[in-house]
Design an enzyme around this catalytic site. Structure first.
Site, PDB file in Angstrom:
ATOM      1  N   HIS A  12     -12.746 -78.532  54.722  1.00 12.54           N
ATOM      2  CA  HIS A  12     -12.971 -77.411  53.789  1.00 12.54           C
ATOM      3  C   HIS A  12     -14.395 -77.453  53.214  1.00 12.54           C
ATOM      4  CE1 HIS A  12     -10.828 -80.156  50.591  1.00 12.54           C
ATOM      5  NE2 HIS A  12     -12.103 -80.470  50.681  1.00 12.54           N
ATOM      6  N   HIS A  59     -12.419 -80.437  43.259  1.00 13.20           N
ATOM      7  CA  HIS A  59     -13.653 -81.223  43.234  1.00 13.20           C
ATOM      8  C   HIS A  59     -14.303 -81.110  41.863  1.00 13.20           C
ATOM      9  CE1 HIS A  59     -12.851 -80.017  47.419  1.00 13.20           C
ATOM     10  NE2 HIS A  59     -13.474 -81.106  47.800  1.00 13.20           N
ATOM     11  N   HIS A 193     -17.031 -87.961  56.438  1.00  9.92           N
ATOM     12  CA  HIS A 193     -18.262 -87.536  55.762  1.00  9.92           C
ATOM     13  C   HIS A 193     -18.492 -88.398  54.541  1.00  9.92           C
ATOM     14  CE1 HIS A 193     -15.241 -85.230  53.470  1.00  9.92           C
ATOM     15  NE2 HIS A 193     -16.139 -84.696  52.665  1.00  9.92           N
ATOM     16  N   GLU A 240     -10.539 -87.966  51.944  1.00 15.71           N
ATOM     17  CA  GLU A 240      -9.797 -86.703  51.827  1.00 15.71           C
ATOM     18  C   GLU A 240      -8.733 -86.567  52.916  1.00 15.71           C
ATOM     19  OE1 GLU A 240     -12.953 -83.573  49.761  1.00 15.71           O
ATOM     20  OE2 GLU A 240     -12.638 -83.483  51.923  1.00 15.71           O
TER      21      GLU A 240
END
Ligand SMILES: [Fe+3]
Ligand SMILES: [Fe+3]
Lengths: 279, 130, 279, 130
Positions: A12, A59, A193, A240
């Protein structure tokens, strides 16, 4: 009775949302990212789900250090897309499904998951970017959305096993809802990431592909991956991926992989995408 | 929890209890920048705005000098500090570049070429020997 | 290492707080309530705990329908007593123990309890009345306090079994804290009472005494009581008793009952009080 | 969830999902009365204050006429509605008395005598036959 008809996993990345909002999807940098979503756009258009149950993380948007729920289930009638510092995304208001969401809340609490019920919440790119990837740029989202925000910002997030088990409890809850309804479960975030500090930019395609394989064929093994492995091998924000295990748990023991897409990079991130069908 | 195995990961701050406690006011300052009116007030007078948040002198200096890695070391979390970057008009990719010490185009090029590999970046030992 | 040195269960009736604050504890109506706390006042004074871990519920004070955490663990440095509509109680600020609280938070999340971490919260009579009963009216509370707010207002609360298991995880967390520290665990709320509608005033001493016996000698049996039994037999607000099971779980398998007190009424409520020592 | 076994308890509203959804704005109105300035504003002009909360006409009327049981039936929860009682200067015990239909002293006397017994108050059948 309500039924889970599909699983949709995707990164996302906020930059994906920016590329969509600014009409850059055909640019050479972005085209290989978005081409991998064409198949699933058609798939979900034909599937016409009534509800998208979206597992994502906030977030530092709706939640801050003041209050950090491990699992926050949205039971509200609507959710506004949030300004995360760059202005709010120009996407439609997200409409919830309070009746099904409350049903799930009651069911999973009695099944001993200690969720937080939320009735007032803005949603950030973690939820809206997957909707854009799945549904494009409509004036209104084509289905109701039930958001499940998972803490993956404050260490420790829930364990992979807990996420998988929670997915199973969500499946049981949805299947006991006494109205006909077709639900697609979204797992979002990842893949590898790292956004922070000197190691930013880490990408680990081997880890990612292995994770995708395990998620499809051996979810218990995927669920056994300890947090430190994600942090080390998939980057600090790669953790995540535990959220994909909630989706996988909700799909049942066996699934068919209908579609897979993997591309590096989108901004700082490896992009992964998977479409699953319960067997 | 010192002694945790994740402390061996190089160039990474895991946002655990220790970091979170230390960085509370720093992060809550960053959080306030979600609102446009706060972004404006901060940019108009940074020092005065920071007075509202009881952070340490070190943290305050890291904010004023935009020392992004230092903010993380002092308990900042990237999802919070990125709101300060947004206030400055810096994208997430450029912020990442800055933190790695690479220039913007070199970082972007590294990503297009497949990103930073895991080999050589797994442990602090990898970095010390590298 | 930190150690659990006692368990302290008590009702947290708001009127008890009012009686203390207004100096009415010697009045004929209140004297039989408070006399049962004299023994435990001395006990805890001699015990000198460093930390009180207080399991209580928020009564639409810090939390509202906007957000309903099943388990909210306070990790803050301090908590202000709240105005619940009648003005704030004149009691000292509650000081937390962030280091131990965060340690517990990390431990129980990794043990698969899906708690919400809270760093900014006011505390209501559910927490301050037990402190007043235990410590009287000091200028400052004599120990640090870690609040654990359990949802018992929105149905369904966590199951009795979940509460008992959570207590066990809290015990494990506290015992793994690498600093010497003596902790008393408070379980609060109950006993039988119903504050609402036409059946208000319900009191069931048989249920209460049976619950106290089971809690001491057969906590698994107490944990198996279904929600509907509390609602029906202990009154709709008697379901607060599930919180005593968290305390009981934290005390370990076997306990010695040091003190018991039971009195009807305090305002609308049966008052129960128990002091336990881990064996 | 209709069909739940707790629906057989007499004189009791279990605050489940159905009640909570129905009573959301009613309860959030009550919640606002935690703040002294809101209590004052409400008492100064009840109708105007209630306009801020999109509750049903029935709920609004129940608030204005202080029909405490009706508020509960329409999704109010006692810990919320008690904040309205506090605004009126009514204690929790007197509020309970009002909801039972007893006068204040009779209710207090019942409590001092041991409270309402469970026998005869377990099921709706008990009440219908009683
Ligand atoms: Fe994310
Ligand atoms: Fe209570």
């Amino acid at each position: 009775m309500a039924k889970i008809v599909g699983g949709y996993a995707t990164s996302h990345v906020p930059a994906i949302g920016v590329a969509i909002d600014q009409g850059k999807t055909e640019e050479p940098y972005w085209q290989p990212v978005f081409s991998g979503y064409e198949w699933s756009r058609k798939w979900i258009e034909e599937l016409k789900p009534d509800v998208a149950f979206v597992v994502y993380n906030d977030h530092a948007t709706a939640f801050s250090l003041e209050l950090i729920p491990t699992f926050a289930l949205g039971c509200a009638a609507e959710y506004q897309p949030a300004d995360e510092g760059w202005g709010a995304r120009p996407v439609p208001t997200v409409h919830g499904h309070p009746e099904l969401a409350w049903h799930i809340a009651q069911s999973v609490i009695l099944d001993e998951f200690d969720i937080t019920i939320v009735n007032d919440m803005e949603v950030d790119h973690g939820l809206t970017v997957p909707l854009s990837l799945a549904f494009g740029q409509p004036h209104a989202w084509p289905c109701a959305v039930i958001p499940l925000a998972v803490n993956v910002v404050q260490y420790p997030p829930p364990t992979g096993n807990r996420c998988l088990q929670f997915g199973k409890a969500i499946r049981k809850a949805i299947e006991s809802f006494p109205h006909d309804m077709r639900v697609v479960v979204f797992g979002t975030g990842g893949m590898s990431h790292q956004l922070q500090a000197q190691r930013a930019g880490l990408i680990n395609p081997e880890f990612d592909q292995k994770f995708l394989d395990l998620l499809v064929h051996d979810p218990a093994a995927a669920a056994a991956i300890p947090h430190v492995d994600y942090l080390r091998d998939a980057g600090s924000e790669g953790i995540e991926l535990v959220m994909w295990l909630v989706m996988r748990g909700a799909l049942g023991d066996n699934v068919t992989e209908l579609h897979r897409h993997y591309h590096v990079p989108a901004s700082n991130t490896a992009v992964g995408h998977l479409v699953l069908e319960p067997k | 929890m010192s002694g945790n195995d994740y402390h061996d990961i190089p160039g990474t701050f895991v946002f655990d209890a220790e970091q979170s406690r230390q960085g509370y006011h720093l992060n809550m300052f960053c959080m306030s920048l979600r609102q446009a009116k706060n972004r404006e007030a901060f940019l108009a007078d940074e020092a005065a705005y920071l007075d509202r948040y009881p952070m340490s002198a070190e943290q305050r200096q890291a904010v004023l000098s935009r020392d992004w890695n230092e903010m993380l070391r002092l308990g900042g979390n990237i999802y919070y500090t990125s709101k300060l970057a947004a206030t400055d008009g810096i994208t997430f990719q450029d912020l990442a570049a800055i933190m790695t010490g690479m220039d913007r185009d070199a970082y972007r090029q590294m990503m297009v070429a497949g990103g930073r590999p895991i080999e050589g970046n797994r442990t602090k030992g990898d970095w010390d020997n590298g």
